[in-house]
Design a protein around this motif. Structure first.
Motif, PDB file in Angstrom:
ATOM      1  N   ILE A 363       0.855  -1.323  -0.003  1.00  0.00           N
ATOM      2  CA  ILE A 363       0.050  -0.161   0.048  1.00  0.00           C
ATOM      3  C   ILE A 363       0.913   1.369   0.027  1.00  0.00           C
ATOM      4  N   LEU A 364       1.976   1.154  -0.494  1.00  0.00           N
ATOM      5  CA  LEU A 364       2.740   2.216  -0.242  1.00  0.00           C
ATOM      6  C   LEU A 364       2.607   3.417  -1.127  1.00  0.00           C
ATOM      7  N   LYS A 365       1.775   3.108  -2.210  1.00  0.00           N
ATOM      8  CA  LYS A 365       1.396   4.236  -3.087  1.00  0.00           C
ATOM      9  C   LYS A 365      -0.148   4.653  -2.780  1.00  0.00           C
ATOM     10  N   SER A 366      -0.821   3.646  -2.059  1.00  0.00           N
ATOM     11  CA  SER A 366      -2.201   4.046  -1.939  1.00  0.00           C
ATOM     12  C   SER A 366      -2.673   4.071  -0.450  1.00  0.00           C
ATOM     13  N   TYR A 367      -1.845   4.185   0.401  1.00  0.00           N
ATOM     14  CA  TYR A 367      -1.982   4.203   1.829  1.00  0.00           C
ATOM     15  C   TYR A 367      -3.045   5.450   2.218  1.00  0.00           C
ATOM     16  N   ARG A 368      -3.068   6.395   1.549  1.00  0.00           N
ATOM     17  CA  ARG A 368      -3.992   7.506   1.721  1.00  0.00           C
ATOM     18  C   ARG A 368      -5.348   7.470   1.252  1.00  0.00           C
ATOM     19  N   GLU A 385      -6.197  -7.749   3.532  1.00  0.00           N
ATOM     20  CA  GLU A 385      -6.896  -8.443   2.377  1.00  0.00           C
ATOM     21  C   GLU A 385      -6.257  -8.170   0.974  1.00  0.00           C
ATOM     22  N   ASN A 386      -5.942  -6.826   1.035  1.00  0.00           N
ATOM     23  CA  ASN A 386      -5.294  -6.499  -0.269  1.00  0.00           C
ATOM     24  C   ASN A 386      -4.081  -7.189  -0.605  1.00  0.00           C
ATOM     25  N   ALA A 387      -3.315  -7.672   0.610  1.00  0.00           N
ATOM     26  CA  ALA A 387      -2.010  -8.331   0.574  1.00  0.00           C
ATOM     27  C   ALA A 387      -2.283  -9.512   0.032  1.00  0.00           C
ATOM     28  N   CYS A 388      -3.254 -10.249   0.805  1.00  0.00           N
ATOM     29  CA  CYS A 388      -3.674 -11.493   0.246  1.00  0.00           C
ATOM     30  C   CYS A 388      -4.101 -11.696  -1.110  1.00  0.00           C
ATOM     31  N   VAL A 417       6.175  -5.275  -6.478  1.00  0.00           N
ATOM     32  CA  VAL A 417       6.059  -3.971  -7.052  1.00  0.00           C
ATOM     33  C   VAL A 417       5.033  -4.110  -8.157  1.00  0.00           C
ATOM     34  N   LEU A 418       5.372  -5.217  -9.062  1.00  0.00           N
ATOM     35  CA  LEU A 418       4.362  -5.089 -10.147  1.00  0.00           C
ATOM     36  C   LEU A 418       2.893  -5.226  -9.752  1.00  0.00           C
ATOM     37  N   ALA A 419       2.666  -6.004  -8.701  1.00  0.00           N
ATOM     38  CA  ALA A 419       1.349  -6.271  -8.103  1.00  0.00           C
ATOM     39  C   ALA A 419       0.712  -5.002  -7.682  1.00  0.00           C
ATOM     40  N   ARG A 420       1.652  -3.973  -7.105  1.00  0.00           N
ATOM     41  CA  ARG A 420       1.293  -2.774  -6.437  1.00  0.00           C
ATOM     42  C   ARG A 420       0.748  -1.796  -7.593  1.00  0.00           C
ATOM     43  N   GLU A 421       1.810  -1.699  -8.739  1.00  0.00           N
ATOM     44  CA  GLU A 421       1.569  -0.534  -9.688  1.00  0.00           C
ATOM     45  C   GLU A 421       0.644  -1.262 -10.799  1.00  0.00           C
ATOM     46  N   LEU A 422       0.396  -2.329 -10.777  1.00  0.00           N
ATOM     47  CA  LEU A 422      -0.532  -2.688 -12.236  1.00  0.00           C
ATOM     48  C   LEU A 422      -1.798  -3.136 -11.739  1.00  0.00           C
ATOM     49  N   SER A 423      -2.123  -3.309 -10.513  1.00  0.00           N
ATOM     50  CA  SER A 423      -3.284  -3.831 -10.056  1.00  0.00           C
ATOM     51  C   SER A 423      -4.375  -2.998 -10.115  1.00  0.00           C
ATOM     52  N   GLY A 424      -4.327  -1.750  -9.873  1.00  0.00           N
ATOM     53  CA  GLY A 424      -5.598  -1.024  -9.990  1.00  0.00           C
ATOM     54  C   GLY A 424      -6.137  -0.616 -11.529  1.00  0.00           C
ATOM     55  N   SER A 425      -6.447   0.669 -11.639  1.00  0.00           N
ATOM     56  CA  SER A 425      -6.669   0.702 -13.276  1.00  0.00           C
ATOM     57  C   SER A 425      -5.854   2.061 -13.563  1.00  0.00           C
ATOM     58  N   PRO A 426      -4.530   1.771 -13.813  1.00  0.00           N
ATOM     59  CA  PRO A 426      -3.846   3.217 -14.074  1.00  0.00           C
ATOM     60  C   PRO A 426      -4.316   3.729 -15.513  1.00  0.00           C
ATOM     61  N   LYS A 427      -3.906   4.970 -15.704  1.00  0.00           N
ATOM     62  CA  LYS A 427      -4.379   5.391 -17.145  1.00  0.00           C
ATOM     63  C   LYS A 427      -3.172   5.492 -17.779  1.00  0.00           C
ATOM     64  N   PHE A 428      -1.941   5.637 -17.223  1.00  0.00           N
ATOM     65  CA  PHE A 428      -0.638   5.587 -17.890  1.00  0.00           C
ATOM     66  C   PHE A 428       0.418   4.981 -17.084  1.00  0.00           C
ATOM     67  N   VAL A 429       0.889   3.925 -17.613  1.00  0.00           N
ATOM     68  CA  VAL A 429       2.009   3.199 -16.873  1.00  0.00           C
ATOM     69  C   VAL A 429       3.441   3.421 -17.535  1.00  0.00           C
ATOM     70  N   VAL A 430       4.527   3.858 -16.412  1.00  0.00           N
ATOM     71  CA  VAL A 430       5.974   3.809 -16.969  1.00  0.00           C
ATOM     72  C   VAL A 430       6.528   2.575 -16.366  1.00  0.00           C
TER      73      VAL A 430
END
Ligand SMILES: Nc1ncnc2c1ncn2[C@@H]1O[C@H](COP(=O)(O)OP(=O)(O)OP(=O)(O)O)[C@@H](O)[C@H]1O
Ligand SMILES: [Mg+2]
Lengths: 513, 363
Positions: A363-368, A385-388, A417-430
């Protein structure tokens, strides 16, 4: 290598067991490495390769089992003892002091000569001799931070050779290298073997296994499942041994459904860490539903480009428009909130907090967000739950979600790292080197996920030195050289020769697309 | 070159448990006590007798125990705050100065504000918190914006604070009723902190310390801000990547740390001395000792309750050996130094373990 008896043994590990809280990393592994061979260790992420080699290098003590060196049983209580036994190791992540020079790093920890003063004359002579002999050219007075990753790796190898290693362990040495550097490394390894050294080599790339090794041992879930002679085996067989089932080497790629333009980059300039120009007027566009691959020799501005687009580095000129925002004017947080995901080049140094748990890192990026934080208090149940979910979906192997990320294997950190960054619905992925350190299965899986994000409508900037990867999943490929766009081509129309020339900076596409 | 014999093996501990850390810390303290015992022997006093006297002096009587707690209070209040600064990887060596600035502002309010009696003490606490926080924020901003070393700036500001106090008690605030001594006048009684019946334990400060330990433990472990503090402290690059402002977090940590050190200053001037006096009499190196307190607690605010009590005992021990054995109070500093020394040494044992030839011969 017909009969084992006729070949002198360098290393024999027998019945090695190593347990960590919640995992058996090595479960009775036996391994025989003959003198003068290049022996590959192959296995999925978390199979126990690094652990086994750390035991041989004295960093971990086995809970059970024996180690024989040249036929004699030995104990290796520490890396120092390993070096005394002439065993050297180049780690998955380097252990160099950035502010010291090459020669200082090399003599660090040795008691050279007499007295308290360092004398570099002898060191330099020996270094020069080693460098000439094995094609390991580096300037002994250069500071580590000034070197490229490939050069740093040469320093690590020199460090081991300087200590008279005759068994050299290399843990995923190629995942950080460009194809040219890999070729050079292989050249070095061959001369080392000719000079009588024995090499144990860990990699995930089957092509490399086929090219460089004499024999291969495959680990699966902490056990050695087979040792085969390379020339009697095949990529398909190795993959099957590794995973335990057939592996398909093909990713289904549908034709792109281009959406509207989401990113418009214009005349982008930026400096690198040393204050020199790294981006020199880059312009390109990216549409939703498209993967734009960035091909180039590493160090040509890829890293800076990814940082500028994610708010981690200031642009000195130009703009990068995403929707109504100019990314060059936004903070990293604003950019993340705009739906920009970022898989960074350096996953451990930048992408995770190794001492914190898997759950917290996820949740490093989404903890807020409302999901994980209510009235300024973190919702541990939701994080759990998110981690599981992530652990299951991305097959992250961790004893539980409270394990510190630093205890995971290299490939599993990347999965996190991939799970965290790609799991949401990002608009733009670097995505920088998204398959770095992943095993064959996971590599394909990540490519599938990236394509799925694209089909969902995300725009993806894929930075990779692996040309196969770039061409396999990109829709268009941008070639970067010295911070400039040399050309942008459709992946299926690409002419590899032309791309090579553009990467070398000797050819530039006439028309902007 | 150090050779490791084959029967000794050193390896990284995967993740040290709380108990391991506790046991190793206890051993470190015991070793420090043993070495400190040698100093008693040098003075011709049996170490056993000295420790016996100290334990009797610290626990043996009501007076002893309450004096121990009195010593513990500033260490607790400062130590709790320091855990937060240290978590954010900010090396606040300046609690001594922050305490003094808190004492100065509290004294100013007590002597010159003319506030109505019931408001006096709350105003002193608030003012002192603000003063300590301000004294701490400067270095935080300098570090975050210009990369200036926090150890140096916080340490130097201690000296500035010491001279501010000197200047005040020798100059403008010198008490007309004090017959030329370098003190301020005595505070009005409305500015005396309430005491635990018949002791010198000043209750509000103790309460703030205990509540602070609980609240900050919760904040660091469970809240959003605590998460941010930990990320910044454990990996600043990842913090930047996650969009966490290091400046904001460092400043916040120093507001808490500096502010609480300022509060400790109120306890000393309004709870113990009832006037502003010589800086070394007010601060008694509490600001430095609290660094050891926070480290021994492994940056856990709750554990500071325990470690500050331990150091309360040691400081009380200083009184005891002075009075009953005629030895210098400064031996306490030797103690503190030794404990810090062994503590730092023990860090290695927390991260690595030593095994003695346990690999079984199977063949
Ligand atoms: N220090 C440690 N503490 C706890 N568990 C560990 C530690 N090191 C490794 N492990 C666990 O042991 C298992 C094997 O890890 P290892 O690093 O050997 O895998 P690997 O084969 O090198 O994988 P990769 O290809 O991903 O690098 C993993 O499940 C990992 O989580
Ligand atoms: Mg590994």
């Amino acid at each position: 290598m017909a009969s084992k008896e006729s070949v002198p043994l360098a290393v024999q590990l027998s019945g090695i067991v190593k347990r960590f809280p919640g995992v058996v990393a090595n479960d009775g592994v036996s391994l025989i490495v003959a003198r003068g061979e290049i022996h590959c260790l192959l296995g999925e992420n978390g199979a126990g390769k690094t652990t086994l080699m750390r035991i041989l290098y004295g960093l971990y003590q086995p809970d059970d089992g024996e180690i024989f060196l040249h036929g004699k049983p030995i104990r290796i209580p520490s890396p120092r003892a390993a070096l005394d036994h002439r065993i050297g190791m180049v780690h998955q992540h380097f252990h160099l002091v950035p502010t010291l020079s090459v020669e200082e790093n090399i003599v660090l920890g040795l008691s050279e000569g007499t007295g308290p003063f360092l004398r570099f004359k002898k060191t330099r002579q020996k270094l020069r001799r080693l460098a000439d002999e094995y094609g390991l050219d580096v300037d002994p007075t250069a500071k580590i931070w000034q070197l490229t990753v490939g050069q740093q790796q040469r320093v690590e190898i020199l460090k081991a050779l300087y200590r008279d290693a005759d068994i050299l362990i290399m843990d995923e040495p190629t995942s950080v290298l460009t194809p040219q550097e890999v070729d050079a490394l292989f050249g070095t390894l061959r001369t080392l073997v000719e000079a009588g050294l024995t090499i144990i080599f860990i990699t995930h790339k089957l092509d490399e296994v086929m090219e460089i090794s004499n024999r291969v041992t495959v680990l699966r879930k902490g056990k050695a499942v087979a040792t085969v002679n390379t020339d009697e085996s095949s990529k398909a067989e190795l993959a099957r041994l590794m995973v335990g089932r057939e592996v398909v080497f093909r990713v289904e790629k549908k034709p792109p459904q281009l959406g509207e333009k989401i990113l418009h980059v214009e005349d982008l300039h930026a400096l690198n860490d040393r204050g020199l120009p790294a981006l020199r007027g880059m312009s390109f566009d990216l549409s939703g539903g498209e993967i734009l691959g960035v091909a180039g020799v590493s160090g040509n501005g890829q890293h800076e480009l990814s940082e500028v687009l994610t708010g981690l580095r200031k642009a000195t000129k130009g703009k990068a428009i995403l929707g109504a925002h100019d990314l060059t004017q936004c903070s990293a947080r604003t950019i993340a909130d705009l739906g920009v995901a970022h898989v960074p080049t350096e996953r451990i140094r930048v992408g995770t907090v190794p001492s914190m748990s898997v759950r917290e890192n996820l949740i490093l990026k989404s903890y807020r967000s409302r999901e994980f934080c209510k009235w300024s208090i973190l919702d541990e149940r939701a994080a759990h739950e998110n981690a599981c979910r992530a652990i299951k979906e991305y097959e992250i192997s961790a004893p539980h979600d409270g394990t510190p990320v630093g205890n995971l294997s290299g490939g599993n950190i990347q999965r996190l790292v991939l799970a965290r960054e790609l799991s949401g619905s990002p608009k733009f992925v670097v995505a920088a080197h998204p398959t770095y350190g992943l095993d064959v299965g996971a590599t394909e899986q990540v490519r599938v996920v990236l394509l799925a994000q694209r089909d969902r409508g995300a725009g993806i900037l894929l930075i990779s030195e692996d040309l196969d990867e770039v061409f396999q999943i990109s829709d268009r490929v941008l070639v970067i050289y010295e911070g400039q766009v040399m050309g942008i081509v459709r992946a299926e129309e690409a002419n590899l020769e032309e791309i090579g020339l553009m990467m070398a900076g000797s050819y530039r596409q006439a028309v902007a697309e | 070159m150090i050779k490791t014999p084959a029967w000794i093996q050193i390896e990284r501990r995967p993740s040290p448990s709380g108990w391991t850390v506790f046991a190793i810390s206890v051993v470190a303290i015991l070793l420090a006590l043993i070495v400190a015992g040698l100093f008693f022997q040098f003075y011709g006093v049996s170490a056993l007798r000295a420790y016996g006297d100290i334990i009797k002096g610290a626990f043996g009587s009501r007076l002893g125990l309450t004096e121990t707690v009195r010593r513990m209070i500033p260490l607790l209040v400062i130590g709790v705050g320091l855990t937060v600064a240290f978590r954010a990887l900010f090396w606040n060596i300046g609690a001594e100065g922050q305490l003094l600035m808190g004492a100065v502002v509290a004294s100013g309010i007590a002597l010159f504000s003319g506030l109505p009696d019931p408001l006096l003490i709350p105003a002193m606490f608030l003012g002192a918190f603000a003063a300590g926080a301000l004294w701490g924020i400067g270095p935080a901003i300098l570090k975050a914006k210009l990369g200036i070393n926090d150890v140096i700036t916080t340490l130097m500001l201690n000296y500035v604070a010491i001279y501010v106090v000197h200047w005040l008690i020798l100059g403008p605030w010198k008490g007309p009723t004090m017959r030329g001594f370098p003190y301020t006048d005595k505070f009005p009684t409305a500015a005396f902190l309430p005491m635990l019946g018949g002791t010198r334990i000043h209750l509000p400060t103790l309460a703030i310390g205990l509540a602070g330990a609980l609240v900050l433990y919760f904040v660091v472990k469970k809240t959003r801000v605590g998460f941010e503090i930990r990320v910044v402290g454990e990996n600043p690059d990842a913090a930047k990547y996650a969009g966490i402002s290091q400046t904001k977090i460092t400043v916040l940590a120093m507001v808490i740390s500096g502010g609480l050190a300022g509060v400790a200053g109120v306890g000393e001037v309004a709870g113990v001395h009832h006037m502003l006096l010589n800086p070394s009499s007010i601060a008694l190196s509490y600001g430095y000792t609290a660094i050891i307190v926070a480290w021994l607690a492994r940056r856990n605010p709750l554990a500071v309750i325990l470690t500050s009590f331990l150091f309360g005992v040691i400081m009380r021990g200083g009184d005891v050996i002075k009075i009953s054995l005629g030895l210098p109070f400064q031996l306490v500093n030797v103690f503190n130094g030794l404990i810090l020394f062994f503590l730092i040494g023990s860090e290695v044992l927390i991260r690595y373990r030593i095994r003695f030839g346990t690999v079984k011969e199977t063949s």
